[in-house]
Design a protein around this motif. Sequence first.
Motif, mmCIF file in Angstrom:
data_model
loop_
_atom_site.group_PDB
_atom_site.id
_atom_site.type_symbol
_atom_site.label_atom_id
_atom_site.label_comp_id
_atom_site.label_asym_id
_atom_site.label_seq_id
_atom_site.Cartn_x
_atom_site.Cartn_y
_atom_site.Cartn_z
ATOM 1 N N GLY A 206 0.822 -1.209 0.000
ATOM 2 C CA GLY A 206 0.000 0.000 0.000
ATOM 3 C C GLY A 206 0.854 1.257 0.000
ATOM 4 N N ASN A 207 1.980 1.214 0.713
ATOM 5 C CA ASN A 207 2.906 2.349 0.721
ATOM 6 C C ASN A 207 3.527 2.550 -0.651
ATOM 7 O OD1 ASN A 207 2.318 2.438 3.421
ATOM 8 N ND2 ASN A 207 4.426 2.264 4.132
ATOM 9 N N SER A 209 2.248 1.655 -3.460
ATOM 10 C CA SER A 209 1.195 2.138 -4.352
ATOM 11 C C SER A 209 1.029 3.650 -4.240
ATOM 12 C CB SER A 209 -0.122 1.433 -4.020
ATOM 13 O OG SER A 209 -1.178 1.975 -4.795
ATOM 14 N N ARG A 210 0.953 4.160 -3.011
ATOM 15 C CA ARG A 210 0.796 5.608 -2.829
ATOM 16 C C ARG A 210 2.029 6.364 -3.317
ATOM 17 N NH1 ARG A 210 -1.456 3.600 1.914
ATOM 18 N NH2 ARG A 210 0.347 4.174 3.210
ATOM 19 N N GLN A 213 1.955 6.474 -7.185
ATOM 20 C CA GLN A 213 0.954 7.428 -7.661
ATOM 21 C C GLN A 213 1.468 8.863 -7.535
ATOM 22 O OE1 GLN A 213 -3.306 6.552 -6.496
ATOM 23 N NE2 GLN A 213 -2.324 4.828 -5.439
ATOM 24 N N LYS A 214 2.102 9.187 -6.417
ATOM 25 C CA LYS A 214 2.641 10.538 -6.231
ATOM 26 C C LYS A 214 3.746 10.821 -7.245
ATOM 27 C CE LYS A 214 3.366 12.010 -1.935
ATOM 28 N NZ LYS A 214 2.384 13.079 -1.673
ATOM 29 N N ASP A 242 -4.618 0.322 -8.950
ATOM 30 C CA ASP A 242 -4.443 1.632 -8.306
ATOM 31 C C ASP A 242 -3.887 2.672 -9.269
ATOM 32 O OD1 ASP A 242 -5.225 0.308 -6.023
ATOM 33 O OD2 ASP A 242 -3.219 0.202 -5.145
ATOM 34 N N SER A 319 7.848 6.655 6.311
ATOM 35 C CA SER A 319 6.525 6.956 5.763
ATOM 36 C C SER A 319 6.611 7.171 4.259
ATOM 37 C CB SER A 319 5.969 8.217 6.424
ATOM 38 O OG SER A 319 6.753 9.350 6.055
ATOM 39 N N VAL A 320 5.461 7.154 3.620
ATOM 40 C CA VAL A 320 5.400 7.422 2.183
ATOM 41 C C VAL A 320 5.932 8.823 1.900
ATOM 42 C CG1 VAL A 320 3.846 7.740 0.214
ATOM 43 C CG2 VAL A 320 3.461 5.856 1.816
ATOM 44 N N GLU A 321 5.557 9.795 2.735
ATOM 45 C CA GLU A 321 5.995 11.175 2.549
ATOM 46 C C GLU A 321 7.517 11.282 2.660
ATOM 47 O OE1 GLU A 321 3.462 10.195 4.465
ATOM 48 O OE2 GLU A 321 1.912 10.907 3.062
#
Length: 334
Positions: A206-207, A209-210, A213-214, A242, A319-321
């Motif tokens: 999930g990480n 994937s995000r 996308q970013k 996604d 984190s993703v960020e």
Amino acid sequence: MKLWFEKGAWASKKAKNTAGSISPESVRSIAVIRHAAIGDMMVLRPFLVQARAFFPNATITLSIIDTYSYGVPVDLVDRIHTIHKKIEGKKTSFLSRYKQIRELGEHDLLFDMTDSGLSGVICFLNNAKVKIGFPYRRVKNNLFFDVSLLRSDLVPEVESLLHMLHIFGAPKHLQIDYGYKKAEKKEPRIIYFMGASVASKQWPKGNFSRLIQKMAHHYPEYEHIVLEGIGINEKVDDVMADFSQYSNVKKLEALPLDSMMEYLSQSQAVVCNDTGIRNMAIASNTATIGIFFSTVPYRYLPYSPLHTAVFEPDGSMPSVERVFEHLQGSMGSF
């Protein structure tokens, strides 16, 4: 040859005398034990390249086990010695294993780059003139080796392997040569690999994937390739939906080794966990961004601005960020 060390290594009196009686040119036969997967085989390549140059008259035999045969550097050795743990689905007997071990033959120099129970037995039974290893436990020194070196998780393992040559006086090069040609042109694409050898090394899908996308949104001029592995935990069909709105995100199935290395070499960067694909990318001179939280990043982090690692000082999962910001800061250096 002189054994070039003061404190950071151990050598028996026999090793010092034997080394003093031979020269790099007089070494005729070398054996290397490397029972490991694809990432560790990539790390081995610079050692083999430099061993060939430093011992110009030596043949090189590489000992492997049959369960780890993908990515074996057959292009850099003269002979492959294989230990079969199973034959036709059945575990090999003690006698069969002993015969396989003896088939390695005797050599001037024997390098153990595995430090396992099996590699220890091979060293114990072999009559090589000088046996070199880097055991974590010093109690193994007198039993298995004539020369042993300390290794640290804070030093890239590729350097630790090269130390086994430096102790004999081999020159230290600023640029590490993996024996692969550099790509003439880099395509504007970034590869993402979600798998790892064990689940504890895997950043959540999930990480990823995000993150993808970013990246696809902020860098539309790049192709964003989601690389699929061969393991069940390395499949990506469950996340590809996604990216349906992003035409620049594509899936790539696993390729044969030579094709994979060429594809990696022509790419701008690889974003992945602590896994073999990262070492393959490093060997192909492609930038890497490693995501670490369960293993020590420094062991597979070369001294090069091309390669970076994202990890938190407290060992928590980035984190993703955090990974996205790291990627943004690295884009200009690819």
